[in-house]
Design a protein around this motif. Structure first.
Motif, PDB file in Angstrom:
ATOM      1  N   TRP A 185      -9.039   1.769  -6.034  1.00 20.37           N
ATOM      2  CA  TRP A 185      -8.636   0.733  -5.071  1.00 20.37           C
ATOM      3  C   TRP A 185      -9.175  -0.621  -5.478  1.00 20.37           C
ATOM      4  O   TRP A 185      -8.492  -1.630  -5.385  1.00 20.37           O
ATOM      5  N   PRO A 212      -3.828   1.421   5.128  1.00 23.46           N
ATOM      6  CA  PRO A 212      -4.240   0.164   4.493  1.00 23.46           C
ATOM      7  C   PRO A 212      -5.547  -0.409   5.027  1.00 23.46           C
ATOM      8  O   PRO A 212      -6.316  -1.016   4.261  1.00 23.46           O
ATOM      9  N   ASP A 213      -5.844  -0.212   6.295  1.00 20.92           N
ATOM     10  CA  ASP A 213      -7.101  -0.714   6.855  1.00 20.92           C
ATOM     11  C   ASP A 213      -8.316  -0.028   6.231  1.00 20.92           C
ATOM     12  O   ASP A 213      -9.353  -0.655   6.048  1.00 20.92           O
ATOM     13  N   ILE A 236      -7.424  -8.946  -2.587  1.00 17.90           N
ATOM     14  CA  ILE A 236      -8.071  -8.973  -1.268  1.00 17.90           C
ATOM     15  C   ILE A 236      -9.141 -10.061  -1.246  1.00 17.90           C
ATOM     16  O   ILE A 236      -9.255 -10.807  -0.266  1.00 17.90           O
ATOM     17  N   PHE A 241       0.829  -1.205   0.000  1.00 20.59           N
ATOM     18  CA  PHE A 241       0.000   0.000   0.000  1.00 20.59           C
ATOM     19  C   PHE A 241       0.866   1.258   0.000  1.00 20.59           C
ATOM     20  O   PHE A 241       0.414   2.325   0.400  1.00 20.59           O
ATOM     21  N   TRP A 270     -13.627  -4.401   0.888  1.00 16.18           N
ATOM     22  CA  TRP A 270     -14.432  -5.461   1.505  1.00 16.18           C
ATOM     23  C   TRP A 270     -15.916  -5.122   1.432  1.00 16.18           C
ATOM     24  O   TRP A 270     -16.737  -5.966   1.080  1.00 16.18           O
ATOM     25  N   ARG A 318      -8.696  -1.605   2.733  1.00 19.58           N
ATOM     26  CA  ARG A 318      -9.249  -2.960   2.854  1.00 19.58           C
ATOM     27  C   ARG A 318     -10.733  -2.917   3.201  1.00 19.58           C
ATOM     28  O   ARG A 318     -11.528  -3.700   2.669  1.00 19.58           O
ATOM     29  N   GLN A 319     -11.121  -2.020   4.101  1.00 15.88           N
ATOM     30  CA  GLN A 319     -12.519  -1.910   4.514  1.00 15.88           C
ATOM     31  C   GLN A 319     -13.404  -1.504   3.339  1.00 15.88           C
ATOM     32  O   GLN A 319     -14.480  -2.074   3.127  1.00 15.88           O
ATOM     33  N   ASN A 352      -7.460 -13.392  -0.874  1.00 12.38           N
ATOM     34  CA  ASN A 352      -6.977 -13.593   0.500  1.00 12.38           C
ATOM     35  C   ASN A 352      -8.120 -13.976   1.428  1.00 12.38           C
ATOM     36  O   ASN A 352      -7.948 -14.827   2.307  1.00 12.38           O
ATOM     37  N   PHE A 364      -6.597  -3.440  -5.969  1.00 14.44           N
ATOM     38  CA  PHE A 364      -6.477  -4.396  -4.872  1.00 14.44           C
ATOM     39  C   PHE A 364      -7.618  -5.404  -4.776  1.00 14.44           C
ATOM     40  O   PHE A 364      -7.526  -6.365  -4.016  1.00 14.44           O
TER      41      PHE A 364
END
Length: 74
Positions: free
Chosen positions: A52, A13-14, A60, A6, A21, A17-18, A63, A56
């Motif tokens: 993003w 980064p959180d 993500i 990132f 997600w 990711r949020q 993962n 990503f």
């Protein structure tokens, strides 16, 4: 699979990711994700979220699937 980098991103980064997600987990629109992030006090545009997701998103999601493991069929 190599870890995600990132570097050179303004947001933590959180946060990235949020947002990714939320988009994939609940099949929300980019503007819906933008609104949810704004409710959490994070000012980010839907265009940034789109970038993003393009950059990503698949990594993500892979993962998450990898951590979750296979579904047990009975």
């Amino acid at each position: 699979m190599k870890p995600l980098s990132f570097k050179r991103h303004r947001f933590h980064p959180d946060v990235i990711r949020q947002a990714v997600w939320l988009y994939y987990r609940f099949t929300l629109s980019l503007r819906d994700v933008e609104d949810l992030m704004a409710e959490r006090g994070i000012d980010v545009t839907y265009e940034t979220i789109r970038c993003w997701i393009d950059k990503f998103g698949m990594a993500i999601a892979a993962n998450i699937r990898k951590r979750r493991g296979p579904a047990d069929c009975i």
